[in-house]
Write a protein that holds these residues in place. Structure first.
Motif, PDB file in Angstrom:
ATOM      1  N   LYS A  30      21.457  52.480  17.050  1.00 33.56           N
ATOM      2  CA  LYS A  30      22.531  51.665  16.466  1.00 33.56           C
ATOM      3  C   LYS A  30      22.648  50.336  17.206  1.00 33.56           C
ATOM      4  N   TYR A  35      20.625  58.142  17.896  1.00 35.16           N
ATOM      5  CA  TYR A  35      21.515  57.308  17.082  1.00 35.16           C
ATOM      6  C   TYR A  35      22.214  56.264  17.935  1.00 35.16           C
ATOM      7  N   LYS A  50      20.731  56.178   7.755  1.00 38.24           N
ATOM      8  CA  LYS A  50      20.430  54.794   7.398  1.00 38.24           C
ATOM      9  C   LYS A  50      20.054  53.985   8.642  1.00 38.24           C
ATOM     10  N   HIS A  65      29.133  61.746   4.658  1.00 39.47           N
ATOM     11  CA  HIS A  65      29.106  60.299   4.857  1.00 39.47           C
ATOM     12  C   HIS A  65      28.568  59.944   6.249  1.00 39.47           C
ATOM     13  N   ALA A  66      28.970  60.690   7.256  1.00 42.21           N
ATOM     14  CA  ALA A  66      28.516  60.415   8.624  1.00 42.21           C
ATOM     15  C   ALA A  66      27.010  60.602   8.734  1.00 42.21           C
ATOM     16  N   ARG A 102      34.127  64.500   6.560  1.00 42.63           N
ATOM     17  CA  ARG A 102      33.270  63.326   6.705  1.00 42.63           C
ATOM     18  C   ARG A 102      31.814  63.663   6.974  1.00 42.63           C
ATOM     19  N   LYS A 122      24.837  60.349   6.321  1.00 43.19           N
ATOM     20  CA  LYS A 122      24.203  59.289   5.545  1.00 43.19           C
ATOM     21  C   LYS A 122      24.157  57.991   6.358  1.00 43.19           C
ATOM     22  N   LYS A 123      25.258  57.675   7.043  1.00 44.41           N
ATOM     23  CA  LYS A 123      25.334  56.468   7.857  1.00 44.41           C
ATOM     24  C   LYS A 123      24.319  56.521   9.002  1.00 44.41           C
ATOM     25  N   ARG A 124      24.240  57.671   9.650  1.00 46.95           N
ATOM     26  CA  ARG A 124      23.309  57.805  10.784  1.00 46.95           C
ATOM     27  C   ARG A 124      21.859  57.765  10.318  1.00 46.95           C
TER      28      ARG A 124
END
Length: 169
Positions: A36, A32, A16, A9-10, A6, A12-14
């Motif tokens: 968030k 983060y 964003k 993807h992780a 992961r 990329k999510k962070r």
């Protein structure tokens, strides 16, 4: 079952979330965990305020229309009712813009609305009724006095006798 990695993807999510948090104060822009939380709150505020903005603009338009209508001798309520009766289908945004940018054009619309109200009032005036279905015109007229039955018969006989000798001659 195959193993899932992961990391991509992780990250990329962070990334964003941290990009959405640009410009925030303190750790809310770089950590983060805090970013968030703040981004979630910010999205809630944005959704709420998009709805509130529509309400506040509507209030502003109504205030502007009301002020311009009162300069032309109408209240906001009378102006809107007159526009409906005159089949003027302009929304509040356009009417408010006219009231601010072109008061003369708004005055023409106000006169049309006033004329439609006056025409409707004159058409509805005779149709108004008071108690027991009598019209307003008959309520103001005095009722004729009714005589008692024997007195009326005596007058009729006296008139008949007065005419009889004149006819015989």
């Amino acid at each position: 079952m195959p193993r899932v990695k992961r990391a991509v993807h992780a990250r990329k999510k962070r990334r964003k979330v941290l990009e959405q948090a640009k410009g925030y104060w303190g750790l809310k822009k770089s950590s983060y965990r805090y970013a968030k939380e703040q981004v979630e709150h910010s999205l809630v505020y944005a959704y709420r305020d998009r709805k509130a903005r529509k309400r506040s603009f509507r209030r502003l338009w109504i205030m502007r229309i009301n002020a311009a209508a009162r300069q032309n001798g109408l209240s906001y309520n009378q102006f809107v009712a007159g526009c409906r009766k005159a089949n003027i289908e302009l929304d509040r945004k356009v009417l408010a813009d006219l009231a601010v940018s072109d008061p003369a054009a708004f005055g023409v619309i106000a006169e049309q609305a006033k004329a439609a109200l006056d025409a409707d009032a004159t058409a509805a005036a005779p149709a108004k009724t008071g108690n027991r279905g009598t019209t307003a015109a008959t309520e103001t007229e005095p009722e004729p006095e009714t005589e008692s039955q024997p007195e009326a018969e005596a007058e009729v006989e006296a008139e008949a006798e007065a005419e009889a000798p004149a006819a015989a001659s």
